[in-house]
Write an enzyme that holds these catalytic residues in place. Sequence first.
Site, PDB file in Angstrom:
ATOM      1  N   ASN A  95     -12.541   5.839-112.153  1.00  0.00           N
ATOM      2  CA  ASN A  95     -11.650   6.874-111.612  1.00  0.00           C
ATOM      3  C   ASN A  95     -11.910   8.243-112.236  1.00  0.00           C
ATOM      4  OD1 ASN A  95     -10.659   4.756-110.214  1.00  0.00           O
ATOM      5  ND2 ASN A  95      -8.702   4.618-111.303  1.00  0.00           N
TER       6      ASN A  95
ATOM      7  N   HIS B 205      -9.466  44.930 -78.391  1.00  0.00           N
ATOM      8  CA  HIS B 205      -9.258  44.137 -77.169  1.00  0.00           C
ATOM      9  C   HIS B 205     -10.562  43.991 -76.375  1.00  0.00           C
ATOM     10  CE1 HIS B 205      -4.916  44.892 -77.824  1.00  0.00           C
ATOM     11  NE2 HIS B 205      -5.323  46.100 -78.130  1.00  0.00           N
TER      12      HIS B 205
ATOM     13  N   SER C 183     -35.147  28.394 -72.165  1.00  0.00           N
ATOM     14  CA  SER C 183     -34.498  27.393 -71.333  1.00  0.00           C
ATOM     15  C   SER C 183     -35.574  26.490 -70.744  1.00  0.00           C
ATOM     16  CB  SER C 183     -33.713  28.093 -70.220  1.00  0.00           C
ATOM     17  OG  SER C 183     -33.617  27.245 -69.100  1.00  0.00           O
TER      18      SER C 183
ATOM     19  N   LYS D 202     -34.977  33.105 -69.728  1.00  0.00           N
ATOM     20  CA  LYS D 202     -33.940  32.993 -70.762  1.00  0.00           C
ATOM     21  C   LYS D 202     -34.459  33.164 -72.187  1.00  0.00           C
ATOM     22  CE  LYS D 202     -30.070  32.001 -70.264  1.00  0.00           C
ATOM     23  NZ  LYS D 202     -29.446  30.737 -69.919  1.00  0.00           N
TER      24      LYS D 202
ATOM     25  N   ASN E 164     -32.248  32.467 -75.524  1.00  0.00           N
ATOM     26  CA  ASN E 164     -30.887  32.079 -75.931  1.00  0.00           C
ATOM     27  C   ASN E 164     -30.684  32.197 -77.436  1.00  0.00           C
ATOM     28  OD1 ASN E 164     -30.390  31.398 -73.239  1.00  0.00           O
ATOM     29  ND2 ASN E 164     -31.125  29.304 -73.553  1.00  0.00           N
TER      30      ASN E 164
ATOM     31  N   GLU F 116     -25.144  30.486 -81.874  1.00  0.00           N
ATOM     32  CA  GLU F 116     -24.180  29.597 -81.200  1.00  0.00           C
ATOM     33  C   GLU F 116     -23.876  28.374 -82.057  1.00  0.00           C
ATOM     34  OE1 GLU F 116     -25.558  28.771 -77.171  1.00  0.00           O
ATOM     35  OE2 GLU F 116     -26.183  30.850 -77.016  1.00  0.00           O
TER      36      GLU F 116
ATOM     37  N   GLN G  49     -11.942   8.025-101.794  1.00  0.00           N
ATOM     38  CA  GLN G  49     -13.392   7.912-101.600  1.00  0.00           C
ATOM     39  C   GLN G  49     -13.842   8.744-100.390  1.00  0.00           C
ATOM     40  OE1 GLN G  49     -15.617   4.205-102.482  1.00  0.00           O
ATOM     41  NE2 GLN G  49     -15.756   4.004-100.281  1.00  0.00           N
TER      42      GLN G  49
ATOM     43  N   LYS H 126     -15.571  12.656-100.435  1.00  0.00           N
ATOM     44  CA  LYS H 126     -16.952  13.099-100.637  1.00  0.00           C
ATOM     45  C   LYS H 126     -17.671  13.478 -99.346  1.00  0.00           C
ATOM     46  CE  LYS H 126     -17.073   9.795-103.562  1.00  0.00           C
ATOM     47  NZ  LYS H 126     -15.670   9.981-104.010  1.00  0.00           N
TER      48      LYS H 126
HETATM   49  N1  ARG Z   1     -16.547   4.912-104.980  1.00  0.00           N
HETATM   50  C1  ARG Z   1     -15.263   5.249-105.530  1.00  0.00           C
HETATM   51  C2  ARG Z   1     -14.840   6.637-104.974  1.00  0.00           C
HETATM   52  O1  ARG Z   1     -15.668   7.307-104.478  1.00  0.00           O
HETATM   53  C3  ARG Z   1     -15.333   5.313-107.003  1.00  0.00           C
HETATM   54  C4  ARG Z   1     -14.035   5.074-107.675  1.00  0.00           C
HETATM   55  C5  ARG Z   1     -13.636   3.682-107.550  1.00  0.00           C
HETATM   56  N2  ARG Z   1     -12.433   3.430-108.270  1.00  0.00           N
HETATM   57  C6  ARG Z   1     -11.707   2.329-108.043  1.00  0.00           C
HETATM   58  N3  ARG Z   1     -10.623   2.205-108.713  1.00  0.00           N
HETATM   59  N4  ARG Z   1     -12.016   1.474-107.117  1.00  0.00           N
HETATM   60  O2  ARG Z   1     -13.713   7.004-105.017  1.00  0.00           O
END
Ligand code: ARG
Length: 459
Positions: free
Chosen positions: A110, A156, A277, A283, A285, A290, A322, A325
């Site tokens: 953690n 505007h 195009s 064209k 583009n 975009e 999790q 990420k």
């Molecule tokens: N892969 C987990 C995450 O990205 C890592 C932490 C896992 N911790 C746990 N108590 N299962 O959060």
Amino acid sequence: MAKMWAGRTDGVTDKIADDFNSSIKFDSRMYKQDILGSMAHASMLGVKNIISQADADALIAGLEGILSDIESGKLAIDFTCEDIHMFVEQELTARIGDLGKKLHTARSRNDQVALDTRMYLRDRTNSIIAKIKDLLSAIVLKAEEHKTSIMPGYTHLQRAQPITFGHHLMAYAMMLIRDIERFTDLLGRINISPIGCCALAGTTYDTDRNYEAKKLGFDDIALNSIDGVSDRDFCVEFASNCSILMMHLSRFAEEIILWSSWEFKFVELSDAYTTGSSIMPQKKNSDMAELVRGKTGRVYGDLIGLLTMLKGLPLAYNKDMQEDKEAVFDAADTVDMCLDVFAPMVATMKVIPENMLLAAQKGFINATDLADYLVKKDLPFRSAYKICGQIVGDCIKAGKVLETMTIKEYKAYSDLFDKDLYEEISLSTCVAKRISEGGTSPKSVEKQIQFVKGKIENA
Ligand code: ARG
């Protein structure tokens, strides 16, 4: 194979559950941060005599070997592992034997994952700041070239008042300066070390969290262990800063798209940043612009996903986290790609001042200046506004512009009009006269350019 955490349970999980639970597909990109964090942790364990110095040295050497083997391509990540933390520990134990199992003393995944994510985002934030500066340099260069190129300024999306293209570009420079400030400010909050918070409550070992933090370049340590492992504000802020930056890029992209159209033709993008195009031979583009506009939506999605994921979570760690990420990785990758393409797209963009001027001459955008002319002759602004409104209306009906009306015609509206009015309503005078701070006069634009140049060097 039973999991490393087998104990209470037999650690044998269904394949579907494994795939669902696993994060190594995306968190493997944090291998370096994970290994550096573990090296600092092993070092602290040795210094504090929690393990012997010889054990610490062996752990560090093993970790170093893993890092260099991953970097050289000798060691491939094992994607059957649950996450990058498990992979590194498993590999370490395979290399140095049971000693590898000592690494996780006074630590939990953690605090480990919080540490890795902070270190990773610290790097990405610094690189985004550098990329924004590259874009700023391209903008400033163009603005300098076009300090006196007159174009219509819009409100505007209607022609409003004459401005210079340089002034318009510098508006985006100011936005990007604030983006840099936001990312720089965020760095201070990212750079707080959670390592040593352990699972949530701290540890009974006599650890030295400041030692680890210092070794990893952190400014400080998280002062509450529950917060240390639960805090993902820095992820939200990162995605939020990315979203604001993307919003700025998207507005700029939208204008580039408009300006590139035949209706405007204020700019022409280099062939290198446009596409053709498959069916219409004529064209050209503005796909890159975009896509920047389009990708803004996905970065907003990353932000909203994070906020929603966190809003109902009880303290402390929950597996929901999790999900943080992929959101921040996607935001970072998207922003990087957009900045990478934006800077050269702006640098190679051909500006067509003649077309800007032509558009500026057509829209009665000097009507405010005509009214100001009367105000300077002591007519109240509202009355001047009304007279000039009538003149514009009559001009439109007669197919004339303010510059081509004779003085006799002007006099029919007000005796205050005289020959000097033509100089007053010439577009270059209109621009040059806007000397108020931050205004569109070339002098003011130059001041803005110097300000931004200073920021690029010192921010
Ligand atoms: N892969 C987990 C995450 O990205 C890592 C932490 C896992 N911790 C746990 N108590 N299962 O959060």
